[in-house]
Design an enzyme around this catalytic site. Structure first.
Site, PDB file in Angstrom:
ATOM      1  N   CYS A  42       4.356  -1.958   2.518  1.00 20.83           N
ATOM      2  CA  CYS A  42       5.791  -1.890   2.226  1.00 20.83           C
ATOM      3  C   CYS A  42       6.223  -3.067   1.367  1.00 20.83           C
ATOM      4  O   CYS A  42       5.787  -4.185   1.576  1.00 20.83           O
ATOM      5  CB  CYS A  42       6.608  -1.817   3.512  1.00 20.83           C
ATOM      6  SG  CYS A  42       6.633  -3.330   4.467  1.00 20.83           S
ATOM      7  N   CYS A  52      10.137  -8.473  12.747  1.00 18.78           N
ATOM      8  CA  CYS A  52      10.616  -7.214  12.160  1.00 18.78           C
ATOM      9  C   CYS A  52      11.539  -6.451  13.100  1.00 18.78           C
ATOM     10  O   CYS A  52      12.264  -5.558  12.671  1.00 18.78           O
ATOM     11  CB  CYS A  52       9.448  -6.318  11.768  1.00 18.78           C
ATOM     12  SG  CYS A  52       8.290  -7.127  10.671  1.00 18.78           S
TER      13      CYS A  52
END
Ligand SMILES: [Zn+2]
Lengths: 140, 384
Positions: free
Chosen positions: B207, B88
């Site tokens: 998310c 990420c």
């Protein structure tokens, strides 16, 4: 049937002389440091380590029940968490026995078992180590 | 303050996050790069080096070294191009490397682009890879955060309602961001009553995936004067996990360590921060990041969000873009999109979600999972 199945990760755990299941890690005699999963060289002093059991009994540090589509054909839902092993002090990740997921509590004493559970990376049914309550918990 | 060469943000480009069914990773990346070049008013031949961040194209499409394709399509063949994969934090790691290239005096203009295309049927849950024993024992990303949430609740009395408030707040912010994927307001009840994915976390506390791309163009002080750039990089820090055992799941040492280093380097503290974009992959993560970043005392994250301090208009607005929770998380684009958002805010160009008078902003990202720790964490502090 259990005999014919292989462990999901060969060498991840073994029975000790008392017949109890223990995770197999490594130990650096110079640093007095355990590691699990096993490492070939101690990250502290870079000397070769020795293979050593790190324990199979401990208490639940944290747990969760996963309700998304499970990987490796694990049961839906299934539970995982971290267990603090009494023998080595290591905090290890593991599965909990599918039949006890409603009983899990932080601090609960658990012990390791192996059961047929899900499939491995090759799509074959396999054994997995699971933590299960060490004493029958009828109290609520 | 140190005398090392200064780095400035010359341009930014962000595509709306969501489903870009008809487009390739390269096409998304090229458009983001183009936007950044236009934003800066710079020609491709002026760029000295390129970094391209992507995580999933090799797995999903069998592509590799896409960065060279992207930069060649933008008229930047011949120059050094490096492909970056850091989970990420791939985008923010590309940014970090771009900063280093300028500070080293290698070039005056360096472009970092991150792009991801992941809204595909074959996209499963992200894990640490199928050879990791933890993965084979059923570790999936939501579980890593659920296990933290359970400890945080146990040790600090954090409640399910407080965690859910993070999702409600970020969605409220997203309504003000035309580029966010999900902009419909949600209530506390909706968040709590959405399906449990890994208890105590529900679906609306996780998310969503997205396709997207973002780019940040960095320049030296010399070029910044020419282009009249006034947003400077005060500090950029990239660290890896400690992987110490046992890991304290309620106090994320790597998160705290990264924050301490960035404040030290920037010569600033939490009190100086006007806004934060942080890696809210799950609601509990944002709560833990408040604590690591020093926005509140350790253990007080749940009460911090409950007080309204992290909302637009609060003491330190967090994720006014809508965060990963509302924008979606195109893995390698996220880190650069966060930095672009902070830049927009410091330029006072953020429209309805503007944090008024913002002078110093922080972008925080984390990625990967190893031994109950994160593999990678980045924090960037930008200031006018
Ligand atoms: Zn050693």
């Amino acid at each position: 049937m259990t005999q014919s199945l292989a462990s999901v990760v060969p060498g991840l755990y073994a029975h000790n002389e008392q017949g109890e299941l223990e995770l197999t890690g490594s130990f650096c005699a110079a640093c007095q440091r355990y590691a699990y999963p096993r490492v070939e060289h101690c990250p502290e002093c870079l000397q070769p380590t020795e293979r050593k059991p790190v324990g199979g009994k401990g208490s639940i540090y944290s747990y969760t029940v996963i309700r998304t589509r499970p990987p490796f054909q694990l049961p839906e839902p299934y539970a995982v968490g971290y267990v603090d092993l009494a023998a080595s002090g290591l905090r290890v990740f593991g599965l909990f026995h599918p039949e006890v997921i409603e009983q899990l509590r932080i601090g609960m004493p658990v012990a390791l078992e192996e059961i047929p559970l899900g499939i491995n990376n090759d799509g074959q049914p396999c054994l997995r180590p699971v933590f299960t309550p060490a004493v029958k918990s009828d109290e609520h | 303050m140190s005398t090392e060469p200064k780095v400035f943000v010359a341009g930014i480009g962000v595509l709306p996050f969501g489903k870009h069914v008809e487009r390739s990773v390269t096409s998304l990346a090229v458009e983001a790069g183009l936007l950044a070049l236009r934003d800066a008013g710079v020609a491709p031949r002026e760029i000295g080096m390129g970094f391209f961040a992507n995580v999933l194209a090799s797995r999903l499409f069998g592509d590799s070294t896409l960065g060279q394709n992207v930069f060649a399509s933008l008229g930047m063949n011949r120059i050094p191009v490096v492909n970056v994969e850091n989970a990420c934090t791939s985008g923010s790691s590309a940014f970090h490397l771009a900063c280093m290239a300028i500070r080293a005096g290698e070039c005056d203009l360096v472009l970092a682009i991150g792009a991801e295309k992941m809204c595909l049927p074959q996209m499963g849950l992200l894990s640490s890879g199928n050879t990791d024993p933890d993965t084979l024992l059923g570790l999936v990303t939501p579980a890593s955060f659920a296990l933290r949430a359970r400890r945080h609740m146990q040790e600090f009395g954090t409640t399910a309602q407080q965690m859910a408030q993070v999702a409600v707040k970020n969605r409220k912010h997203a309504a003000l961001n035309p580029q966010a994927q999900f902009r419909e307001p949600i209530t506390l009840e909706q968040v709590l009553n959405s399906p449990l994915i890994a208890d105590p976390l529900t679906r609306l506390q996780s998310c969503p995936i997205a396709d997207g791309a973002a780019a940040v163009l960095l320049c030296s002080e010399k070029v910044a004067k020419r282009l009249s750039c006034r947003i400077g990089v005060r500090a950029s820090i990239l660290v890896s996990g400690s992987y110490d055992n046992p890991q304290d799941l309620a106090r994320w040492e790597t998160d705290f360590r990264c924050a301490q280093q960035v404040y030290e380097k920037a010569g600033a503290g939490a009190a100086d921060v006007d806004l934060v974009e942080c890696h809210d992959a799950f609601t509990i993560a944002e709560i833990m990041h408040y604590e690591a970043l020093g926005l509140c005392a350790p253990g007080e994250g749940g009460r911090f969000v409950e007080s309204g301090a992290a909302a637009l208009g609060g003491t330190t607005p967090v994720n006014v873009s809508g965060g990963l929770l509302s924008r979606g998380h195109p893995v390698a684009a996220t880190g650069l999109a966060q930095i672009a958002e902070v830049t927009l805010q410091l330029r006072e160009q953020a429209g309805a979600r503007q944090v008024h008078g913002a002078k110093l902003g922080l972008a925080h990202c984390m990625g990967g999972d190893r031994a109950a720790d994160t593999k990678s964490a980045t924090i960037v502090i930008l200031a006018t």
